[in-house]
Design a protein around this motif. Structure first.
Motif, PDB file in Angstrom:
ATOM      1  N   ASP A 130       4.142   7.479 -10.613  1.00  0.00           N
ATOM      2  CA  ASP A 130       3.674   8.578  -9.776  1.00  0.00           C
ATOM      3  C   ASP A 130       2.874   9.559 -10.621  1.00  0.00           C
ATOM      4  O   ASP A 130       3.201   9.819 -11.784  1.00  0.00           O
ATOM      5  N   SER A 131       1.817  10.101 -10.041  1.00  0.00           N
ATOM      6  CA  SER A 131       1.006  11.104 -10.739  1.00  0.00           C
ATOM      7  C   SER A 131       0.887  12.307  -9.815  1.00  0.00           C
ATOM      8  O   SER A 131       1.900  12.838  -9.370  1.00  0.00           O
ATOM      9  N   SER A 132      -0.318  12.738  -9.514  1.00  0.00           N
ATOM     10  CA  SER A 132      -0.476  13.811  -8.541  1.00  0.00           C
ATOM     11  C   SER A 132      -0.141  13.336  -7.141  1.00  0.00           C
ATOM     12  O   SER A 132       0.030  14.145  -6.228  1.00  0.00           O
ATOM     13  N   PHE A 133      -0.058  12.012  -6.973  1.00  0.00           N
ATOM     14  CA  PHE A 133       0.277  11.427  -5.690  1.00  0.00           C
ATOM     15  C   PHE A 133       1.448  10.466  -5.875  1.00  0.00           C
ATOM     16  O   PHE A 133       1.559   9.795  -6.898  1.00  0.00           O
ATOM     17  N   VAL A 135       3.430   7.092  -5.415  1.00  0.00           N
ATOM     18  CA  VAL A 135       3.136   5.679  -5.189  1.00  0.00           C
ATOM     19  C   VAL A 135       4.320   5.099  -4.399  1.00  0.00           C
ATOM     20  O   VAL A 135       5.441   5.050  -4.920  1.00  0.00           O
ATOM     21  N   PRO A 136       4.129   4.691  -3.144  1.00  0.00           N
ATOM     22  CA  PRO A 136       5.260   4.240  -2.325  1.00  0.00           C
ATOM     23  C   PRO A 136       6.101   3.152  -2.980  1.00  0.00           C
ATOM     24  O   PRO A 136       7.331   3.126  -2.812  1.00  0.00           O
ATOM     25  N   TRP A 137       5.484   2.247  -3.734  1.00  0.00           N
ATOM     26  CA  TRP A 137       6.229   1.174  -4.384  1.00  0.00           C
ATOM     27  C   TRP A 137       7.348   1.736  -5.268  1.00  0.00           C
ATOM     28  O   TRP A 137       8.399   1.098  -5.439  1.00  0.00           O
ATOM     29  N   ASN A 143      12.853   2.607 -12.574  1.00  0.00           N
ATOM     30  CA  ASN A 143      12.389   3.387 -13.739  1.00  0.00           C
ATOM     31  C   ASN A 143      10.935   3.115 -14.107  1.00  0.00           C
ATOM     32  O   ASN A 143      10.604   2.889 -15.271  1.00  0.00           O
ATOM     33  N   ASN A 144      10.058   3.148 -13.121  1.00  0.00           N
ATOM     34  CA  ASN A 144       8.644   2.888 -13.399  1.00  0.00           C
ATOM     35  C   ASN A 144       7.959   4.196 -13.801  1.00  0.00           C
ATOM     36  O   ASN A 144       7.139   4.749 -13.074  1.00  0.00           O
ATOM     37  N   SER A 189      12.555   3.958   3.802  1.00  0.00           N
ATOM     38  CA  SER A 189      11.162   4.392   3.914  1.00  0.00           C
ATOM     39  C   SER A 189      10.174   3.269   3.617  1.00  0.00           C
ATOM     40  O   SER A 189       8.973   3.503   3.576  1.00  0.00           O
ATOM     41  N   MET A 190      10.697   2.045   3.416  1.00  0.00           N
ATOM     42  CA  MET A 190       9.832   0.896   3.113  1.00  0.00           C
ATOM     43  C   MET A 190      10.295  -0.288   3.965  1.00  0.00           C
ATOM     44  O   MET A 190      10.625  -1.357   3.459  1.00  0.00           O
TER      45      MET A 190
END
Length: 567
Positions: A130-133, A135-137, A143-144, A189-190
């Motif tokens: 994840d960054s400024s957005f 990532v749904p995954w 621990n990504n 949520s997925m």
């Protein structure tokens, strides 16, 4: 079709096998396997709900004994089965052959066999942190946080076993909440991942860090290799995008632990990548990220001798109470380089106007202001906007939730739905719309009318007949419509008695095939849309609105709550 599935599967497994080789993206030895499953007491079969295989480094003596994560999960709807979560660590070499069985609808875990649906291989992806957005995954992966991970998805294409979750989304949310108590996998949520098996291979052969140099705007990259790795040349790519144009770009071969890419970034957000030409793999990615260049802050100081603001206000009993408010003074300051932002401000203003026009065009946000047109014309225009939304998004259903909703409102909106068999619902509090009245002095006529009304109410034989109930009035209106009901699947309920709870907000909800929902806040009741100032806007989490609607809808399921149902 079958041949294509086999080829796609073979390519995916070959890619997994290549990337799993020590030194390519890491030095992984085992898969940590987390299995969420359903066991049927009737059929004695175990069905895969979601399985995640994460490549990790473990010693040769690591235990391969399956471990249950928490107690069995029981849901009221699934009376003849339970859900469980099990975690196992197995050598990669032992698991790779098991992937071939997935195409045949079988997953052989460490201590049993799971039934699968009609499986196919999805497109391999690289999932950045994840960054400024968000990532749904990353709601599912483990621990990504660092470079990112290569992800391979083996997909249940039919999902027949999970139809209850799609028909009643709250069931999936209940299961997801129980799962989250045991393991950080947000399956609720997925929902499109139900029945799937996911292989996650994190990049650990090298650790990459990207940053932006404040003075120049260039991209700085720092590399740290795994102790077992032999450093090799890599290629870094950095780009910034603003207003759908690339305003900064650089690509450079990197052999040293640190390097600077002359990006000279503009006003956009940055994306960075690290590519390995030797192995032909992506080793790091950083999604769109905005870097802080300047901080504005203010200090609000209360002066010790400053005179407070003083005034009086009436309390609930009508007595005046004295109030004093300390008034602060603000001091603003800026940290960071001072730059001329006028060109950026002009562009930002134009982008805002375009985005606002897009929102209005798609009815994601629309403001209705009295005086723009005659009231009746504005009302019809607003109704047209509602109908367009229903026909654009109502393929699977459209639900109107309005405390003042009437049969006339329903006929002017939901009955215009072009989608045959769509699930149309209307929910009202059986409230009469408030009428605005102007107080005037009594006249002889008004006093006479009032006196006659009192006589009729007092003398039995003068009393008028009992007026029809709210439900009867709605039924009369719908009967008078003389609809042939072609393609109409409609139900109209009301709050009556002590069941349910009062409600005030007005929503238009569109359930989706995957169990999610879109929802719009009407801002005013349907009978008044366009006549008074209000805002029609799409809400962020339509599914929560849908769940709230369903909670009340299920409470109002008695015969006395039903106004009309077709067929």
């Amino acid at each position: 079709m079958a041949k294509e599935r086999e080829l796609s599967f073979a390519r995916a497994i070959a890619r997994i096998t290549k990337i799993a080789v020590p030194g390519v993206v890491g030095f992984h030895t085992h898969f940590e396997i987390t299995e969420i499953f359903e066991f049927s007491n009737t059929t004695r079969k175990t069905t895969n709900v979601f399985t995640l295989l994460v490549a990790e480094e473990h010693s040769a003596g690591v235990s391969e004994k399956p471990v249950w994560l928490g107690e069995r999960i029981r849901l009221p709807h699934f009376r003849d089965s339970f859900f469980g979560i099990r975690r196992t660590v197995r050598p990669i070499a032992a698991i790779l052959p098991c992937l071939n069985d997935i195409l045949d609808g079988i997953w052989r875990s460490s201590s049993g066999t799971f039934d699968l649906g009609e499986m196919a291989s999805g497109t391999p992806v690289f999932v950045a942190p994840d960054s400024s957005f968000e990532v749904p995954w990353n709601r599912l992966l483990k621990n990504n946080f660092d470079n990112g991970a290569h992800v391979f998805e083996l997909i249940d294409q039919t999902k027949h076993s999970f139809r209850p979750f799609f028909d009643t989304p709250r069931l999936l949310l209940d299961l997801s909440a129980k799962v989250m108590e045991r393991v950080p996998i947000r399956i609720g949520s997925m929902s499109d991942k139900l029945g799937n098996i996911v292989v996650q291979i994190p990049v650990t052969v090298v650790l990459a860090r990207f940053s932006q140099l404040r003075a120049s705007g260039d991209t700085h990259i720092t590399l740290a290799w795994h102790p077992s790795a032999t450093p090799r040349p890599l290629r870094a790519v950095s780009a910034t995008e603003f207003d759908n144009a690339i305003d900064g770009y650089a690509s450079q071969a990197i052999a040293a632990p640190q390097a600077t890419l002359p990006t000279a970034a503009g006003d956009g957000q940055m994306e960075n990548y690290l590519w390995d030409d030797q192995e032909g793999v992506l080793l790091a990615a950083q999604g769109r990220t905005g870097f802080i260049r300047q901080i504005n802050f203010g200090i609000h100081a209360l002066g010790g001798n400053a005179e407070p603001r003083a005034f009086k206000v009436r309390d609930g009993k009508g007595k005046y109470q004295s109030v004093q408010i300390g008034v602060s003074s603000a001091m603003n300051s800026t940290v960071g380089p001072l730059t001329d932002q006028r060109a950026f401000d002009w562009a930002r203003a134009r982008i805002y106007r375009e985005e606002n026009d897009r929102l209005v065009e798609q009815s994601l946000f629309k403001q209705y202001t009295p005086g723009d047109a005659p009231s009746s014309q504005m009302h019809e225009s607003a109704l047209d906007d509602i109908r367009r939304l229903i026909n654009r998004h109502g393929r699977y259903g459209a639900w109107l939730w309005d405390p003042y909703l009437s049969a006339h409102d329903v006929l002017k909106t939901l009955f215009y739905c072009i989608h045959s068999g769509a699930d149309l619902r209307a929910l009202t509090a059986a409230n009469e719309p408030p009428h605005q009245s102007v107080r005037t002095k009594p006249t002889f006529t008004s006093l006479l009318v009032h006196a006659l009304a009192v006589l009729r109410a007092t003398i039995p034989y003068l009393r008028p007949p009992t007026p029809p109930s709210f439900a009867e009035l709605q039924q009369q209106e719908l009967t008078a419509a003389e609809s042939n009901n072609i393609g109409l699947r409609f139900e109209y309920r009301m709050k009556a008695g002590q069941d349910g709870w009062p409600f005030h907000d007005r929503f238009l909800i569109f359930p989706q095939e995957d169990g999610s929902a879109l929802a719009w806040s009407l801002g005013i009741s349907v009978n008044q849309i366009g006549r008074s100032h209000h805002i029609l806007q799409r809400v962020d989490d339509g599914r929560r609105i849908m769940d709230a609607f369903l909670d009340l809808w299920d409470e109002l399921a008695k015969p006395e709550h039903l106004i009309w149902k077709t067929p």
